[in-house]
Scaffold this motif. Structure first.
Motif, PDB file in Angstrom:
ATOM      1  N   GLY A 153      -5.211  -2.701   2.884  1.00  0.00           N
ATOM      2  CA  GLY A 153      -5.798  -1.543   3.799  1.00  0.00           C
ATOM      3  C   GLY A 153      -5.693  -2.103   5.185  1.00  0.00           C
ATOM      4  O   GLY A 153      -6.377  -1.681   6.174  1.00  0.00           O
ATOM      5  N   TYR A 154      -4.797  -2.885   5.428  1.00  0.00           N
ATOM      6  CA  TYR A 154      -4.198  -3.204   6.823  1.00  0.00           C
ATOM      7  C   TYR A 154      -4.500  -2.074   7.913  1.00  0.00           C
ATOM      8  O   TYR A 154      -5.173  -2.023   9.035  1.00  0.00           O
ATOM      9  CB  TYR A 154      -2.744  -3.847   7.247  1.00  0.00           C
ATOM     10  CG  TYR A 154      -2.584  -4.058   8.455  1.00  0.00           C
ATOM     11  CD1 TYR A 154      -3.129  -5.252   9.003  1.00  0.00           C
ATOM     12  CD2 TYR A 154      -1.516  -3.275   9.127  1.00  0.00           C
ATOM     13  CE1 TYR A 154      -2.738  -5.330  10.551  1.00  0.00           C
ATOM     14  CE2 TYR A 154      -1.403  -3.438  10.596  1.00  0.00           C
ATOM     15  CZ  TYR A 154      -1.670  -4.598  11.285  1.00  0.00           C
ATOM     16  OH  TYR A 154      -1.457  -4.859  12.254  1.00  0.00           O
ATOM     17  N   TRP A 155      -3.757  -0.963   7.624  1.00  0.00           N
ATOM     18  CA  TRP A 155      -3.732   0.085   8.478  1.00  0.00           C
ATOM     19  C   TRP A 155      -4.961   1.010   8.293  1.00  0.00           C
ATOM     20  O   TRP A 155      -5.303   1.579   9.406  1.00  0.00           O
ATOM     21  CB  TRP A 155      -2.689   1.274   8.229  1.00  0.00           C
ATOM     22  CG  TRP A 155      -1.480   0.732   8.373  1.00  0.00           C
ATOM     23  CD1 TRP A 155      -0.468   0.326   7.228  1.00  0.00           C
ATOM     24  CD2 TRP A 155      -0.583   0.198   9.573  1.00  0.00           C
ATOM     25  NE1 TRP A 155       0.772  -0.247   7.805  1.00  0.00           N
ATOM     26  CE2 TRP A 155       0.533  -0.097   9.117  1.00  0.00           C
ATOM     27  CE3 TRP A 155      -0.998   0.452  10.854  1.00  0.00           C
ATOM     28  CZ2 TRP A 155       1.458  -0.638  10.160  1.00  0.00           C
ATOM     29  CZ3 TRP A 155      -0.020   0.084  11.755  1.00  0.00           C
ATOM     30  CH2 TRP A 155       1.183  -0.298  11.516  1.00  0.00           C
ATOM     31  N   TYR A 156      -5.988   0.696   7.551  1.00  0.00           N
ATOM     32  CA  TYR A 156      -7.083   1.378   7.410  1.00  0.00           C
ATOM     33  C   TYR A 156      -8.283   0.892   7.834  1.00  0.00           C
ATOM     34  O   TYR A 156      -9.463   1.266   7.644  1.00  0.00           O
ATOM     35  CB  TYR A 156      -7.131   2.040   6.069  1.00  0.00           C
ATOM     36  CG  TYR A 156      -5.700   2.629   5.459  1.00  0.00           C
ATOM     37  CD1 TYR A 156      -5.175   3.629   6.400  1.00  0.00           C
ATOM     38  CD2 TYR A 156      -5.102   1.891   4.598  1.00  0.00           C
ATOM     39  CE1 TYR A 156      -3.877   4.547   5.862  1.00  0.00           C
ATOM     40  CE2 TYR A 156      -3.636   2.721   4.449  1.00  0.00           C
ATOM     41  CZ  TYR A 156      -3.359   3.576   5.035  1.00  0.00           C
ATOM     42  OH  TYR A 156      -2.057   4.079   4.752  1.00  0.00           O
ATOM     43  N   GLY A 157      -8.281  -0.177   8.510  1.00  0.00           N
ATOM     44  CA  GLY A 157      -9.388  -0.899   9.170  1.00  0.00           C
ATOM     45  C   GLY A 157     -10.003  -1.870   8.095  1.00  0.00           C
ATOM     46  O   GLY A 157      -9.459  -1.964   7.003  1.00  0.00           O
TER      47      GLY A 157
ATOM     48  N   LYS B 228     -12.146   2.651  -0.382  1.00  0.00           N
ATOM     49  CA  LYS B 228     -12.002   2.303  -1.870  1.00  0.00           C
ATOM     50  C   LYS B 228     -10.614   1.964  -1.992  1.00  0.00           C
ATOM     51  O   LYS B 228      -9.585   2.500  -1.436  1.00  0.00           O
ATOM     52  CB  LYS B 228     -12.019   3.733  -2.494  1.00  0.00           C
ATOM     53  CG  LYS B 228     -13.736   4.252  -2.698  1.00  0.00           C
ATOM     54  CD  LYS B 228     -13.338   5.635  -3.417  1.00  0.00           C
ATOM     55  CE  LYS B 228     -14.959   6.052  -3.230  1.00  0.00           C
ATOM     56  NZ  LYS B 228     -15.195   7.316  -4.133  1.00  0.00           N
ATOM     57  N   GLU B 229     -10.356   0.742  -2.883  1.00  0.00           N
ATOM     58  CA  GLU B 229      -9.233   0.230  -2.778  1.00  0.00           C
ATOM     59  C   GLU B 229      -8.039   1.059  -3.442  1.00  0.00           C
ATOM     60  O   GLU B 229      -6.892   1.095  -3.152  1.00  0.00           O
ATOM     61  CB  GLU B 229      -9.299  -1.011  -3.787  1.00  0.00           C
ATOM     62  CG  GLU B 229      -9.156  -2.402  -3.320  1.00  0.00           C
ATOM     63  CD  GLU B 229      -8.969  -3.570  -4.214  1.00  0.00           C
ATOM     64  OE1 GLU B 229      -8.170  -3.684  -5.031  1.00  0.00           O
ATOM     65  OE2 GLU B 229     -10.224  -4.329  -4.227  1.00  0.00           O
ATOM     66  N   ILE B 230      -8.676   1.970  -4.572  1.00  0.00           N
ATOM     67  CA  ILE B 230      -7.729   2.942  -5.237  1.00  0.00           C
ATOM     68  C   ILE B 230      -7.183   3.721  -3.894  1.00  0.00           C
ATOM     69  O   ILE B 230      -5.799   4.345  -4.013  1.00  0.00           O
ATOM     70  CB  ILE B 230      -8.393   3.793  -5.982  1.00  0.00           C
ATOM     71  CG1 ILE B 230      -7.346   4.310  -6.978  1.00  0.00           C
ATOM     72  CG2 ILE B 230      -9.399   4.744  -5.714  1.00  0.00           C
ATOM     73  CD1 ILE B 230      -6.525   3.787  -8.092  1.00  0.00           C
ATOM     74  N   ALA B 231      -7.871   4.393  -3.222  1.00  0.00           N
ATOM     75  CA  ALA B 231      -7.457   5.200  -2.052  1.00  0.00           C
ATOM     76  C   ALA B 231      -6.356   4.604  -1.269  1.00  0.00           C
ATOM     77  O   ALA B 231      -5.284   4.968  -0.772  1.00  0.00           O
ATOM     78  CB  ALA B 231      -8.526   5.504  -1.040  1.00  0.00           C
ATOM     79  N   VAL B 232      -6.476   3.297  -0.787  1.00  0.00           N
ATOM     80  CA  VAL B 232      -5.471   2.598  -0.085  1.00  0.00           C
ATOM     81  C   VAL B 232      -4.305   2.257  -0.889  1.00  0.00           C
ATOM     82  O   VAL B 232      -3.110   2.469  -0.529  1.00  0.00           O
ATOM     83  CB  VAL B 232      -6.120   1.088   0.464  1.00  0.00           C
ATOM     84  CG1 VAL B 232      -4.990   0.159   1.147  1.00  0.00           C
ATOM     85  CG2 VAL B 232      -7.098   1.345   1.272  1.00  0.00           C
ATOM     86  N   GLY B 233      -4.392   2.071  -2.199  1.00  0.00           N
ATOM     87  CA  GLY B 233      -3.276   1.855  -3.341  1.00  0.00           C
ATOM     88  C   GLY B 233      -2.594   3.270  -3.257  1.00  0.00           C
ATOM     89  O   GLY B 233      -1.308   3.126  -3.086  1.00  0.00           O
TER      90      GLY B 233
END
Length: 180
Positions: free
Chosen positions: A9-13, A19-24
């Motif tokens: 999630g580096y780019w997403y703060g 949710k981990e799944i969204a970052v995935g």
């Protein structure tokens, strides 16, 4: 870092509510774009063409398949390039045998552009296998899965297309706010 080399999630703060799944999903989308860009570089190299050249051919193939004619001005507008750049691009594609200039069927003053049969064969030979593999992957989706993927990609496109329309933005970079 995960196995694919992505920071979590580096780019997403650092919002723990993410949710981990969204970052995935976003990382998978980024990986897809990277693969697609690499494929485009390989194709351009294989065909000895620039990106705009390949895009021009794509638009000409689409117009021909739809029974439409494409004038140089129309193609230049689609590509977002000046008339001088368009002339250079057309000359290059004519000289390489990828397109030809023809008289317009109803306007004696105008010219239209058409891809050559050899160009069509070259593109099909270069990209045919990849397009078949991509179609196989997409065909394996159920109708419901297809609908979900299409909606997701449309929403992602909308998110990207509206980046400059953030509330409080006056054309600055995304996330900047300006006092009223």
């Amino acid at each position: 870092m995960n196995a694919q080399g992505h920071a979590k999630g580096y780019w997403y703060g650092k919002d723990p509510g993410r949710k981990e799944i969204a970052v995935g999903v976003l990382n998978a989308l980024r990986d897809y774009r990277t693969s697609e860009q690499a494929m485009r570089r390989r194709t351009r190299s294989s065909m000895l063409m620039g990106e705009k050249d390949l895009l021009a051919l794509r638009y000409l193939f689409e117009a021909e398949a739809d029974g439409r004619v494409m004038k140089p001005k129309d193609l230049g507008e689609r590509l977002g390039i000046t008339s001088a750049s368009m002339t250079t691009l057309i000359d290059r594609l004519v000289d390489s045998g990828h397109i030809r200039r023809e008289p317009h069927p109803t306007d004696r003053r105008a010219l239209i552009l058409r891809p050559t049969p050899a160009s069509d064969e070259e593109v099909r030979h270069t990209l045919g296998g990849m397009h078949r593999r991509m179609l196989d992957v997409a065909s394996a989706l159920s109708p419901e899965e297809s609908r979900i993927v299409v909606e997701f990609l449309e929403h992602m496109r909308e998110a990207l297309d509206t980046v400059d329309e953030e509330p409080g933005s006056t054309g600055g970079s995304a996330g900047e706010t300006h006092p009223s």
